[in-house]
Design an enzyme around this catalytic site. Structure first.
Site, PDB file in Angstrom:
ATOM      1  N   HIS A  14      21.855 -24.623 -33.019  1.00 45.59           N
ATOM      2  CA  HIS A  14      21.463 -23.222 -33.515  1.00 45.59           C
ATOM      3  C   HIS A  14      21.465 -22.268 -32.216  1.00 45.59           C
ATOM      4  CE1 HIS A  14      16.635 -24.320 -32.566  1.00 45.59           C
ATOM      5  NE2 HIS A  14      17.499 -24.633 -31.723  1.00 45.59           N
ATOM      6  N   GLU A  15      21.127 -21.124 -32.540  1.00 47.06           N
ATOM      7  CA  GLU A  15      21.425 -20.042 -31.524  1.00 47.06           C
ATOM      8  C   GLU A  15      22.579 -19.900 -30.606  1.00 47.06           C
ATOM      9  OE1 GLU A  15      19.371 -17.647 -31.420  1.00 47.06           O
ATOM     10  OE2 GLU A  15      17.249 -18.094 -32.315  1.00 47.06           O
ATOM     11  N   GLY A  16      23.563 -20.426 -31.534  1.00 49.48           N
ATOM     12  CA  GLY A  16      25.065 -20.557 -30.833  1.00 49.48           C
ATOM     13  C   GLY A  16      25.318 -21.874 -30.230  1.00 49.48           C
TER      14      GLY A  16
END
Lengths: 601, 601
Positions: free
Chosen positions: A443-445
């Site tokens: 998550h978040e890249g």
């Protein structure tokens, strides 16, 4: 045989060491923004938070892992403990700890708040999750929202009356935000009619506050394709109308069965199925991605802190287990008539523990350095200091996000391994933290995206200036270490390794300038790993310097400082020598996996 | 969006390549034991097994993962599908595939059976688990049991009427078998009264056959302490008495909640709580550990095969997903107006896939080489060939057990990562295989124990003769590779690396002879990792040679061979260069974690 001593989540001694010996957190109070603070007010917050984390939050972890949210009658029902825990977090001032007085905040340094968040995330990352998402949403509204949005939405989020989410990902697009399709049609009254679908929306619904605000990426009708046509909207589940809240046509279509973070629901969210979903534009049209990314450093640092926290709580569990569990005898004393020794006496168990310590405490030090740069970038009076700190923060963020996710996962696996067969059982906690940690590389890249960000953008930004600033900071640490009497071979290795980073980056940058972008970026994952080893070596050198300074002061806790020096030694022996090989892979653009056709697999 | 193409579990083309091109499995039929066989009979078995694995066993995996065994009224109730699956395995001849005709076996090479087992384990490792444990128990009885035990117990196990377990571990002893406490008191009629408690006993109870036989380590009253006082007993849950089966006072005290291998219960077992548990001695008094360890190579190779299988099925799932899932665009084509590309087009996804391929197929090749040596050690007519093969098998076993467990776990994590956010959901299978894989670094001797076994025993055994044999085998492969036209830089790297292994082992052996045993063994985990890289490089060099030979024959499947060459290139570029650093850690006996006192953590 669970350990009898309570899990400390994070070592208090290490928290103080990182804040006041490695860094000079008290010195932050010289900045005007923090002038009302002192080490005493920092410690007041930390004491309250760590007590709440240990006594109230941690006992909820196993319960919430075992009883994930349920979805019935179109609503998500989360663990009932949240009705007590969330107000507790709000009461401690967590949501606004770093926010300015003007929005009701305590205006504390992010660096101090980061330490506080580690205790909370280590205690129960899902509980913290609701707060972190709400802070992110409120912060966006604080920065870009209209006065009305700040008053009606932001203030309620900060007061803990509503919670927030970040709604970016869509099923057909995943990480590729250029392909976001959610539509926003102007209604004429300043609001927009929103329609579309989002996936993996954490905290998209709950039943402990009356409303949820989704900070949503969508495309205004007629906007250009790709990332330049995306705008940011505040879309509440229930919208204010005529002095009360009415249904805003935002439906949870389902809850995803995640393998960890079980206390926090992750949902598929449908907007405007009945044609009656309203959104409020946040900031400028078509600038949504830019606004969102302005908060991205913070969001990614939170993921990094989460990685450190999840590895930390497992490390402390493994350490207590290894001290208490008798089994076998050391290599030197094989006599079976002797009593068994605690497994911490076995060299290989100690290796697993020291590796965890090196990852956890090295990771914490890196995250606090990133937080420190964030404080300087936001609050230093001198513009040049702010600019430098901002560049360094940008550079460190993909590393600070990824290192704890990847190496933290390895540390979590080692914590399980230390527990042997018991570690493979869900009656012990390490397996749960291992599940939790796995999300942080996604998550978040994803890790792949962080590698592209670091090599494709950050290290080559502004003609390589961020990298030069990084090198200067490392050089200052080497000077401090030499002065403190840290082993010269570590100082020399640090310098040699920084030279390697500099030369390698120049070579790769030249490839990019020559149009060989694919070759330049081919080993971005290896480059990111290399850079992580170097950045953490920097933080271990700083810790070694602070430890030597402590020993020179004749401080009482020699054991603590000696442990720091062993961990630094480990990092320079086991990890730093891996740099030349990783550099070679990048430099030569080794081509096995790009030569490999898709149909050759 | 689960993949539409069925998961092949293992590539049939690769299975044939490994058996008939890398190795010469048909050539095994020249050994008298296998003279009735041919490639055709091998393929008949493999075809039946792979069809059963794909069509019958694999569909049971998700169901059994979701519904683990329950424990009620003192009995374990396993998934009802087992009542159909187990007889199916028996009918296919799996239990006796490698056993001699005299016990009703098909007398097939272990090498061929190993390939068959990979399909089955990849389909559902728990289903295979019951069979594997039964085969292990029966094989011990075949080797050391009295004629009565062979007739009454072994024959029923091989016929699938009963199942078996291996009951070694006790709660207070864990891996330290010297501390086994279970007691055996002679009754006077040739049997023993057994009392004690075992833990982590896989398959200790089930409800699809009428009985379970536990091959149990226990200490006869008055036996010497430590490992020299342990005997082996066959202890059935129900014992034959007066022509029928009566309760034998073996109680399941509880089922452990494992995080994977959910279809196979792992139990706490209490013997003789009512004072009425009978055991039959297997083999000689006080030789139990030696008897058990005679089967240990086989048991550990089964764990290695399991590691390969669990990584293989996940790799194929990730590969299909990467081919089908569109997302984003390649670095070269960023135009958002273009359709999205399948993620296999992204360099970093391809890196993750090629790394999985290198681990899975390199691991399979290593396991088949170990199986091959097992066939030679058991069946070569020439005593010298048997002796050499036995030494090489002993040497390879800890490596073949550990490499798939440790690197396979990494491969399984990459399969999850390829699936992005979906990989973090239990609606997709990769997370389940990741849980399954984690056990392999723990059971049948932890990774730490395998390191001590390799460095402390195997490479220094018989004056280092096993290592010399290994070096000769590698040299023969280098010669084959050179002849086939394999890249000279890989051949040279292989030779250089083998020199490193030889010199390092000599240095470490000298430390041991000088009494510095702790220093010698300090980095046994790093030595094991180094040795694994080298052993797998050997297998990739052999595969590269076979691929070049295939290309030179002008064979049709160029794609397959080119893929093999890319994976070999990857291993020599990404893994082999790590050897010098690992060797340096071992050679210098780097002391960070032994210097670290327990109280410094």
């Amino acid at each position: 045989m669970p350990s009898s001593s309570p899990n400390p989540l994070l070592s208090d001694r290490d928290a103080a060491f990182q804040l006041y010996e490695v860094l000079d957190a008290s010195g932050l109070c010289a900045l005007p923004a923090f002038s009302e603070h002192s080490r005493e007010t920092f410690e007041l917050l930390l004491d309250n938070i760590r007590r709440f984390a240990r006594e109230v939050v941690f006992p909820s972890y196993r319960l919430m892992d075992a009883e994930p949210p349920t979805f019935r009658d179109g609503r998500v029902h989360v663990h009932p403990l949240m009705r007590r825990l969330y107000p507790g977090l709000v009461e401690l001032g967590l949501l606004t700890a770093t926010r300015p007085h003007e929005v009701g905040g305590a205006q504390l340094p992010f660096t101090v708040a980061s330490v506080a968040s580690v205790y909370l995330m280590a205690a129960n990352l899902s509980v913290y999750g609701y707060a972190g998402l709400t802070m992110g949403a409120a912060h966006l509204l604080e920065a870009f929202g209209s006065p009305w949005l700040r008053e009606e939405f932001m203030a309620r989020l900060y007061r803990g009356e509503w919670t927030g989410t970040m709604a970016l990902t869509e099923p057909q697009a995943g990480s590729s935000l250029a392909d976001v399709k959610t539509r926003a049609t102007p209604v004429g009254d300043g609001t927009y009619r929103i329609s579309g679908s989002k996936i993996f929306i954490s905290g998209a619904d709950q039943d402990f506050t009356e409303n949820v605000v989704h900070l949503t990426l969508a495309r205004i009708d007629g906007a250009p394709p790709g990332t330049r046509g995306i705008s940011l909207f505040a879309v509440p589940t229930r919208r204010p109308e005529g002095g009360r809240l009415v249904d805003n046509d935002v439906q949870v279509a389902g809850v995803i069965h995640k393998i960890g973070w079980k206390g926090l629901p992750s949902c598929v969210l449908n907007y405007g199925e009945a044609g009656d979903c309203r959104g409020w534009l946040v900031g400028q049209e078509n600038r949504g991605l830019a606004h969102m990314f302005q908060m991205m450093n913070e969001a990614r640092i939170m993921v990094g802190l989460n990685g450190v926290s999840t590895a930390s709580v497992a490390y402390h569990e493994a350490l207590a287990y290894a001290r208490n569990r008798p089994q076998g005898r050391s290599v030197a004393a094989k006599d079976a008539s002797q009593p068994q020794a605690p497994i911490i006496e076995h060299a290989d168990v100690r290796r697993m523990l020291l590796r965890q310590k090196a990852i956890v405490e090295g990771g914490l030090s890196l995250l606090l350095m990133a937080s420190w740069q964030s404080d300087l970038a936001s609050h230093a009076p001198d513009e040049e200091v702010r600019r430098r700190a901002g560049l360094l923060l940008d550079l460190l963020t993909p590393v600070a996000k990824t290192f704890p996710a990847e190496k933290g996962y390895e540390a979590n696996a080692l914590a399980l391994q230390v527990h042997g067969g018991y570690g493979y059982s869900s009656e012990y906690l390490p397996e749960a933290w291992l599940r939790d940690q796995k999300l942080n590389s996604i998550h978040e890249g994803t890790t792949g995206i962080q590698g592209l960000d670091l090599l494709g953008r950050k290290v080559v930004a502004a003609g390589g200036e961020a990298l030069r600033i990084f090198a200067e900071e490392v050089a200052a640490t080497v000077a401090r270490a030499r002065k403190a009497g840290v082993e010269e071979r570590w100082c020399a290795a640090m310098e040699r390794t920084m030279d390697t980073v500099g030369e390698l980056t120049l070579t790769l940058g030249s490839m990019g300038m020559a149009g060989e972008v694919e070759q330049m970026l081919r080993h971005s994952a290896d480059y990111l790993e290399l850079f992580s080893i170097v950045a953490v070596a920097w933080r271990w050198l700083a810790q070694a310097a602070a430890a030597r300074e402590g020993l020179a002061r004749g401080a009482e806790d020699r054991d603590f400082y000696e442990g720091k020096l062993c961990a630094a030694q480990y990092w320079f022996a086991a990890e730093v020598p891996r740099v030349p090989h990783l550099a070679e892979l990048c430099r030569t653009a080794e081509d096995s996996y790009t030569r490999m056709h898709a149909e050759w697999f």
